[in-house]
Design an enzyme around this catalytic site. Sequence first.
Site, PDB file in Angstrom:
ATOM      1  N   ARG A 161       6.350  -6.454  -1.784  1.00 16.74           N
ATOM      2  CA  ARG A 161       6.975  -5.990  -0.756  1.00 16.74           C
ATOM      3  C   ARG A 161       7.334  -6.961  -0.167  1.00 16.74           C
ATOM      4  NH1 ARG A 161       2.065  -2.300   0.029  1.00 16.74           N
ATOM      5  NH2 ARG A 161       2.259  -2.038  -1.865  1.00 16.74           N
ATOM      6  N   GLU A 164       1.846  -8.574  -3.092  1.00 10.75           N
ATOM      7  CA  GLU A 164       3.764 -10.068  -2.980  1.00 10.75           C
ATOM      8  C   GLU A 164       5.273  -9.796  -3.380  1.00 10.75           C
ATOM      9  OE1 GLU A 164       2.094  -8.965  -5.602  1.00 10.75           O
ATOM     10  OE2 GLU A 164       3.684  -9.349  -6.524  1.00 10.75           O
ATOM     11  N   LYS A 177      -6.810 -10.461  -8.894  1.00  5.84           N
ATOM     12  CA  LYS A 177      -6.610  -9.343  -9.410  1.00  5.84           C
ATOM     13  C   LYS A 177      -8.027  -9.542 -10.034  1.00  5.84           C
ATOM     14  CE  LYS A 177      -1.833  -8.029  -9.930  1.00  5.84           C
ATOM     15  NZ  LYS A 177      -2.845  -6.752  -9.816  1.00  5.84           N
ATOM     16  N   ASP A 197       5.597  -8.475 -14.789  1.00  5.05           N
ATOM     17  CA  ASP A 197       6.044  -9.058 -13.685  1.00  5.05           C
ATOM     18  C   ASP A 197       7.287  -9.120 -12.941  1.00  5.05           C
ATOM     19  OD1 ASP A 197       5.183  -7.076 -10.812  1.00  5.05           O
ATOM     20  OD2 ASP A 197       4.008  -8.781  -9.826  1.00  5.05           O
ATOM     21  N   ASP A 215      -2.248  -9.868  -2.935  1.00  3.53           N
ATOM     22  CA  ASP A 215      -2.045  -8.825  -3.969  1.00  3.53           C
ATOM     23  C   ASP A 215      -0.249  -8.323  -3.905  1.00  3.53           C
ATOM     24  OD1 ASP A 215      -1.736  -8.565  -7.053  1.00  3.53           O
ATOM     25  OD2 ASP A 215      -3.837  -6.860  -6.513  1.00  3.53           O
ATOM     26  N   LYS A 248      12.444  -7.280  -8.320  1.00  8.57           N
ATOM     27  CA  LYS A 248      11.439  -7.560  -8.320  1.00  8.57           C
ATOM     28  C   LYS A 248      11.687  -8.722  -9.536  1.00  8.57           C
ATOM     29  CE  LYS A 248       6.234  -7.720  -7.641  1.00  8.57           C
ATOM     30  NZ  LYS A 248       5.133  -6.862  -8.045  1.00  8.57           N
ATOM     31  N   ASP A 253       1.677 -12.677 -11.954  1.00  6.11           N
ATOM     32  CA  ASP A 253       1.133 -11.902 -10.889  1.00  6.11           C
ATOM     33  C   ASP A 253      -0.341 -11.704 -11.353  1.00  6.11           C
ATOM     34  OD1 ASP A 253      -0.331 -10.495  -8.078  1.00  6.11           O
ATOM     35  OD2 ASP A 253       0.506  -8.752  -8.727  1.00  6.11           O
TER      36      ASP A 253
HETATM   37  N1  BES Z   1       2.664  -5.920  -9.978  1.00  9.05           N
HETATM   38  C1  BES Z   1       0.971  -5.037  -9.158  1.00  9.05           C
HETATM   39  C2  BES Z   1       1.736  -3.793  -9.621  1.00  9.05           C
HETATM   40  C3  BES Z   1       1.859  -3.300 -10.832  1.00  9.05           C
HETATM   41  C4  BES Z   1       0.196  -2.908 -11.513  1.00  9.05           C
HETATM   42  C5  BES Z   1       2.459  -3.180 -11.548  1.00  9.05           C
HETATM   43  C6  BES Z   1       0.414  -2.477 -12.807  1.00  9.05           C
HETATM   44  C7  BES Z   1       2.311  -3.232 -12.956  1.00  9.05           C
HETATM   45  C8  BES Z   1       1.231  -2.602 -13.676  1.00  9.05           C
HETATM   46  C9  BES Z   1       1.908  -5.075  -7.489  1.00  9.05           C
HETATM   47  O1  BES Z   1       1.646  -6.195  -7.070  1.00  9.05           O
HETATM   48  C10 BES Z   1       0.332  -5.248  -6.635  1.00  9.05           C
HETATM   49  O2  BES Z   1      -0.665  -5.584  -7.849  1.00  9.05           O
HETATM   50  N2  BES Z   1      -0.212  -4.031  -6.060  1.00  9.05           N
HETATM   51  C11 BES Z   1      -1.468  -4.098  -5.164  1.00  9.05           C
HETATM   52  C12 BES Z   1      -1.149  -3.425  -4.274  1.00  9.05           C
HETATM   53  C13 BES Z   1      -2.138  -3.208  -2.997  1.00  9.05           C
HETATM   54  C14 BES Z   1      -3.004  -4.491  -3.294  1.00  9.05           C
HETATM   55  C15 BES Z   1      -2.252  -2.402  -1.976  1.00  9.05           C
HETATM   56  C16 BES Z   1      -1.894  -2.618  -6.140  1.00  9.05           C
HETATM   57  O3  BES Z   1      -1.516  -1.523  -6.790  1.00  9.05           O
HETATM   58  O4  BES Z   1      -2.642  -2.578  -6.502  1.00  9.05           O
HETATM   59 ZN    ZN Z   2       2.904  -7.688  -8.657  1.00 10.66          ZN
HETATM   60 MN    MN Z   3       1.019  -7.921  -6.640  1.00 14.28          MN
END
Ligand code: BES
Ligand code: ZN
Ligand code: MN
Length: 502
Positions: free
Chosen positions: A357, A355, A283, A294, A353, A271, A276
């Site tokens: 995947r 993103e 966020k 990220d 968010d 990834k 992000d």
């Molecule tokens: N990059 C984040 C995940 C992340 C969180 C990485 C904390 C490192 C530390 C990812 O893109 C994300 O924002 N995921 C969301 C998914 C949700 C919207 C389904 C999440 O984990 O809240």
């Molecule tokens: Zn992310």
């Molecule tokens: Mn995200």
Amino acid sequence: MNIELIQGDILEKTCDLLTLYQFKDAKRLTGITAAADEEMAGAISALIEQKSFEGKLGENMVFPTFGKMKARSVALIGLGDKKKFNADVVRKIGGYMVKLSREHKMRSVATNLPGVETASLPARESAQALTEGLLLAGHQFHIYKGAQFKKEKKPRELGQVFILETDKRALKFGPEGLETGCVLAEATMLARDLVNTPSADMTPAQLVEEAQKLAVRGSNISCKILDQKAMERMGMNAALSVARGSQHAPVGAHLIYRPKNSKKTVAIVGKAVTFDSGGLSLKQANSMETMKIDMAGAASVIGLFKALTVLKPEVTVHGIFLAVENMPGGSAYRPGDVVTAMDGTTIEIKNTDAEGRVTLADALVYANKQKPDLMIDLATLTGACVVALGEDIAGLMTNNQKLGQKLLTAARETGEQLWELPLYEPYMEPIKSKIADINNTGGREAGAIKGALFLKPFVGETAWAHLDIAGPSYAEKETRPDQPCGGTGYGVRLLAKFLMSL
Ligand code: BES
Ligand code: ZN
Ligand code: MN
């Protein structure tokens, strides 16, 4: 830091600090520690008794030699339980050595290979682990410090490590371990630096350039760049849509390592979201603070390739990432949009968010076109995985148990924590879309598993493992002596070990 393995008697070495080791609850001093005790007229054994030194892992005592030995001082370091002794213990010992030297302002250290005298570990493994621990613990990231910092006198750092051995086998096999340890530590440190670099500088273009640097002439690595036009031509509209809110154009990299003899083909996908923000599903401030990390998956792919040129496993390796920045903006992708991945799958965006995947969908389809025998992706994919397993442990989700077991074994050997979560199909239900083929999110529960289930259709029938490294790719606080705060380079050594075992 310079590390040398030389033939000779450790007790005769002139240095700032001489390190001796002791297992937990050992009844009496043995071997070199006993010999040193004798030279010190029983001072070591007396101190052990007086201070009730138990030999717990990392426990230590430092004392001056008052001219009784060539070394200025001696450190006695605990090796912990003899039954639990392994390479990862030695890695930590290397880390403790660096921290001790820093604390006591010692610049040169003499040591034996831990565990070799007692035949607890082969010399090659001990030398490799000690080297990794020393170099990884000593790694610092201060290129963003200002002029004042650079003017100040640097704190005294460990500069020279002498590993002294007299045993023939140790002298024969130790140097190979030392060499491998150096390569893996350097590859890990490269990944750490890439993660630590702020997003303003580590843009998609910069990340791709870092991959390209490895494709030097004469190496067995090549690097193909997938610029925005190429991505458009291939129909990578999922990844492209994530990048639309950013000023930075998306760009991909396709590294290929080709050995002379190739037994298998492996594709490794990372990834690569260089920042992000969450996009329009923005966020909260505190969750955004560390989102330069990220792209840790891609950083580990780059680190791994740096090691491959030297380690030369007999497998063809494709390293692939699509670098994008996830930002809000006038042309950003929106919740409710439907985007089409490279294989024609339509994705309804429920949350911008989620993103990672969406970009991985295209990256995995592209990787699968290389016809690999197996695929692995590394992704800081979900906060839910951090909730489930904490900051130290990565989540493993796989459609192939044999592959999963091999990765778990490699992780155990490198000391990188990994735990399997099930790819439980019924949880697919909420990510089925009413108007498209699939939603990009589906409720809060089991978020890590749902993230993996989203990815699964894009790998087809190929054996595949997904590593959710959202927790361990970044260390908020120091939990191991060989891992300072910041980017960790998680996955570099694990994947190198895995590829060497194929
Ligand atoms: N990059 C984040 C995940 C992340 C969180 C990485 C904390 C490192 C530390 C990812 O893109 C994300 O924002 N995921 C969301 C998914 C949700 C919207 C389904 C999440 O984990 O809240
Ligand atoms: Zn992310
Ligand atoms: Mn995200």
